[in-house]
Design a protein around this motif. Structure first.
Motif, PDB file in Angstrom:
ATOM      1  N   ALA A   1       0.827  -1.210   0.000  1.00  0.00           N
ATOM      2  CA  ALA A   1       0.000   0.000   0.000  1.00  0.00           C
ATOM      3  C   ALA A   1       0.861   1.260   0.000  1.00  0.00           C
ATOM      4  O   ALA A   1       0.572   2.227  -0.722  1.00  0.00           O
ATOM      5  CB  ALA A   1      -0.937  -0.008   1.205  1.00  0.00           C
ATOM      6  N   ALA A   2       1.923   1.264   0.808  1.00  0.00           N
ATOM      7  CA  ALA A   2       2.803   2.433   0.872  1.00  0.00           C
ATOM      8  C   ALA A   2       3.496   2.670  -0.465  1.00  0.00           C
ATOM      9  O   ALA A   2       3.598   3.812  -0.937  1.00  0.00           O
ATOM     10  CB  ALA A   2       3.833   2.246   1.980  1.00  0.00           C
ATOM     11  N   VAL A   3       3.979   1.601  -1.075  1.00  0.00           N
ATOM     12  CA  VAL A   3       4.631   1.727  -2.384  1.00  0.00           C
ATOM     13  C   VAL A   3       3.642   2.252  -3.417  1.00  0.00           C
ATOM     14  O   VAL A   3       3.968   3.141  -4.220  1.00  0.00           O
ATOM     15  CB  VAL A   3       5.218   0.370  -2.829  1.00  0.00           C
ATOM     16  CG1 VAL A   3       5.699   0.437  -4.275  1.00  0.00           C
ATOM     17  CG2 VAL A   3       6.367  -0.035  -1.919  1.00  0.00           C
TER      18      VAL A   3
ATOM     19  N   ILE B   1      11.409  -2.680   4.429  1.00  0.00           N
ATOM     20  CA  ILE B   1      11.685  -1.293   4.032  1.00  0.00           C
ATOM     21  C   ILE B   1      12.594  -1.270   2.810  1.00  0.00           C
ATOM     22  O   ILE B   1      12.385  -0.481   1.874  1.00  0.00           O
ATOM     23  CB  ILE B   1      12.310  -0.510   5.203  1.00  0.00           C
ATOM     24  CG1 ILE B   1      11.308  -0.393   6.355  1.00  0.00           C
ATOM     25  CG2 ILE B   1      12.760   0.873   4.740  1.00  0.00           C
ATOM     26  CD1 ILE B   1      11.839   0.352   7.560  1.00  0.00           C
ATOM     27  N   HIS B   2      13.599  -2.138   2.810  1.00  0.00           N
ATOM     28  CA  HIS B   2      14.491  -2.216   1.656  1.00  0.00           C
ATOM     29  C   HIS B   2      13.708  -2.597   0.394  1.00  0.00           C
ATOM     30  O   HIS B   2      13.944  -2.039  -0.689  1.00  0.00           O
ATOM     31  CB  HIS B   2      15.596  -3.244   1.901  1.00  0.00           C
ATOM     32  CG  HIS B   2      16.558  -2.866   2.987  1.00  0.00           C
ATOM     33  ND1 HIS B   2      16.221  -2.903   4.322  1.00  0.00           N
ATOM     34  CD2 HIS B   2      17.851  -2.435   2.937  1.00  0.00           C
ATOM     35  CE1 HIS B   2      17.252  -2.522   5.052  1.00  0.00           C
ATOM     36  NE2 HIS B   2      18.254  -2.230   4.240  1.00  0.00           N
ATOM     37  N   GLN B   3      12.790  -3.535   0.543  1.00  0.00           N
ATOM     38  CA  GLN B   3      11.985  -3.943  -0.605  1.00  0.00           C
ATOM     39  C   GLN B   3      11.170  -2.767  -1.139  1.00  0.00           C
ATOM     40  O   GLN B   3      11.111  -2.527  -2.355  1.00  0.00           O
ATOM     41  CB  GLN B   3      11.046  -5.085  -0.205  1.00  0.00           C
ATOM     42  CG  GLN B   3      11.752  -6.368   0.185  1.00  0.00           C
ATOM     43  CD  GLN B   3      10.772  -7.460   0.566  1.00  0.00           C
ATOM     44  OE1 GLN B   3       9.737  -7.626  -0.070  1.00  0.00           O
ATOM     45  NE2 GLN B   3      11.090  -8.212   1.613  1.00  0.00           N
ATOM     46  N   GLY B   4      10.536  -2.039  -0.223  1.00  0.00           N
ATOM     47  CA  GLY B   4       9.733  -0.898  -0.643  1.00  0.00           C
ATOM     48  C   GLY B   4      10.559   0.165  -1.345  1.00  0.00           C
ATOM     49  O   GLY B   4      10.139   0.723  -2.369  1.00  0.00           O
ATOM     50  N   VAL B   5      11.750   0.444  -0.813  1.00  0.00           N
ATOM     51  CA  VAL B   5      12.619   1.458  -1.424  1.00  0.00           C
ATOM     52  C   VAL B   5      13.047   1.025  -2.824  1.00  0.00           C
ATOM     53  O   VAL B   5      13.073   1.835  -3.763  1.00  0.00           O
ATOM     54  CB  VAL B   5      13.848   1.720  -0.531  1.00  0.00           C
ATOM     55  CG1 VAL B   5      14.866   2.589  -1.257  1.00  0.00           C
ATOM     56  CG2 VAL B   5      13.426   2.385   0.777  1.00  0.00           C
ATOM     57  N   ILE B   6      13.377  -0.240  -2.978  1.00  0.00           N
ATOM     58  CA  ILE B   6      13.783  -0.748  -4.300  1.00  0.00           C
ATOM     59  C   ILE B   6      12.646  -0.593  -5.298  1.00  0.00           C
ATOM     60  O   ILE B   6      12.848  -0.132  -6.429  1.00  0.00           O
ATOM     61  CB  ILE B   6      14.229  -2.219  -4.193  1.00  0.00           C
ATOM     62  CG1 ILE B   6      15.540  -2.319  -3.405  1.00  0.00           C
ATOM     63  CG2 ILE B   6      14.402  -2.834  -5.583  1.00  0.00           C
ATOM     64  CD1 ILE B   6      15.960  -3.743  -3.089  1.00  0.00           C
TER      65      ILE B   6
END
Length: 356
Positions: free
Chosen positions: A39-41, A336-341
């Motif tokens: 959802a955030a992504v 968090i790393h997944q979302g940033v990527i």
């Protein structure tokens, strides 16, 4: 609880899992965190898409390299968003597999394809802006460049004062040579003396290129996701999990399994309609020499709602059921790393996909 979770592995159509070797040291994220990452992504990338998917904004920040008006680069630039999404999934799979303290027995390509089925929203949001046209600029004419004034009897003292041909002669000033016609005939660049008229009255849809590249890219990604959804639906059908008549078997399934199987089937049915509509829409716009379609607000709202309740909703149902069913069997680290990527690669895809 652990034994129940392990037993749930029998409801998966695949044989890989992601588990924590020591749950006391590496705790698994709850289902709300996993879905919250999606959802955030979706929210962040959608905002970025509206900003950097705008042709004029992109043109300014790229110093004119991207965002050219009327560009049809989206007919092939969709390859970049697709490639970047697959690359992001592959990187995330590699990060998970190489993180210490976890047991991940999947192959990189397996999780890469599995993550293609995650819900994405930015292409639908761009669709809400793609049909918004900017008011065209009016025609404007620039006056002739002023000719420097020289009083009668002026005598030039230097050849450098003879700008074009014999406007000024070394002798007496010839007023007849001062006419515009003479300047147009003798100037090495006569166009600078002609009235400059620009016609910028064609329609401009600043989000169109970004939307089309994302739309075609999403079409391809959802086609790939049909593999995961088809695999899940085929597994459930083969085991009789869709047969309500088998009441004992049907009601023995965990609630998460019901959601996952229902989401996969819904995705296949709704996705078939979407892919048919999308293929016709893409074909029409590729064949068209320029964007000529007109759409009113109710029609746009209706189409966007249909997109939201089709494959996008099917993806959410599938993933909500999967993470609930999997429990500790799907324990990916570094959310968090997944979302940033995903955000970084999606942003690059939006900017490059908007076209040159």
């Amino acid at each position: 609880m652990v034994s129940t979770t392990l037993n749930n592995a029998q409801y998966f159509p695949w044989n890989w899992t992601i588990t924590s070797i020591d749950p006391a040291v590496h705790q698994c994220p709850p289902a709300s965190s996993l879905l919250g990452t999606f959802a955030a992504v979706n929210g962040i990338v959608s905002v970025i898409a509206v900003i950097f998917g705008h042709r004029i904004i992109l043109q300014k920040i790229s110093c004119g390299m991207f965002g050219k008006k009327g560009s049809r680069a989206w007919t092939y630039m969709w390859l970049l968003p697709v490639g970047l999404q697959l690359s992001a999934n592959a990187i995330i799979a590699a990060v998970i597999k190489r993180t210490a303290g976890y047991h991940a027995d999947f192959k990189i390509w397996q999780l890469m394809l599995f993550l293609v089925a995650r819900p994405r929203l930015s292409w639908i949001v761009l669709g809400g802006f793609a049909f918004q046209a900017r008011k065209p600029s009016r025609k404007r004419s620039e006056p002739l460049i002023p000719v420097p004034y020289a009083s009668p009897g002026f005598k030039a003292s230097s050849p450098s004062l003879q700008p074009y041909g014999s406007v000024y002669s070394m002798g007496s000033y010839d007023q007849s040579s001062y006419s515009v016609d003479h300047l147009l005939q003798t100037s090495p660049n006569p166009s600078i003396y002609a009235p400059a008229t620009t016609d910028d009255t064609s329609d401009d849809y600043p989000w169109w290129s970004a939307f089309m590249s994302q739309f075609i890219g999403e079409f391809m990604l959802q086609t790939i996701a049909l593999y995961i959804m088809g695999l899940t639906a085929h597994f459930a059908s083969g085991h009789g999990y869709y047969e309500i008549s088998k009441r004992k078997l049907y009601h023995s399934l965990p609630h998460g399994a019901h959601m996952m199987y229902a989401g996969a089937l819904y995705y296949l049915v709704a996705g078939s309609g979407f892919l048919l509509f999308a293929s016709l829409f893409i074909f029409f716009n590729i064949r068209a020499s320029k964007y000529i379609a007109k759409a009113n607000t109710p029609a746009i709202v209706l189409v966007l709602v249909l997109l939201l309740v089709s494959t996008w909703m099917g993806s959410w149902i599938f993933w909500a059921g999967f993470v609930k069913l999997a429990g500790n069997l799907y324990c990916p680290p570094k959310l968090i790393h997944q979302g940033v990527i995903w955000i970084i690669f999606s942003t690059i895809g939006i900017v490059l996909g908007a076209g040159m």
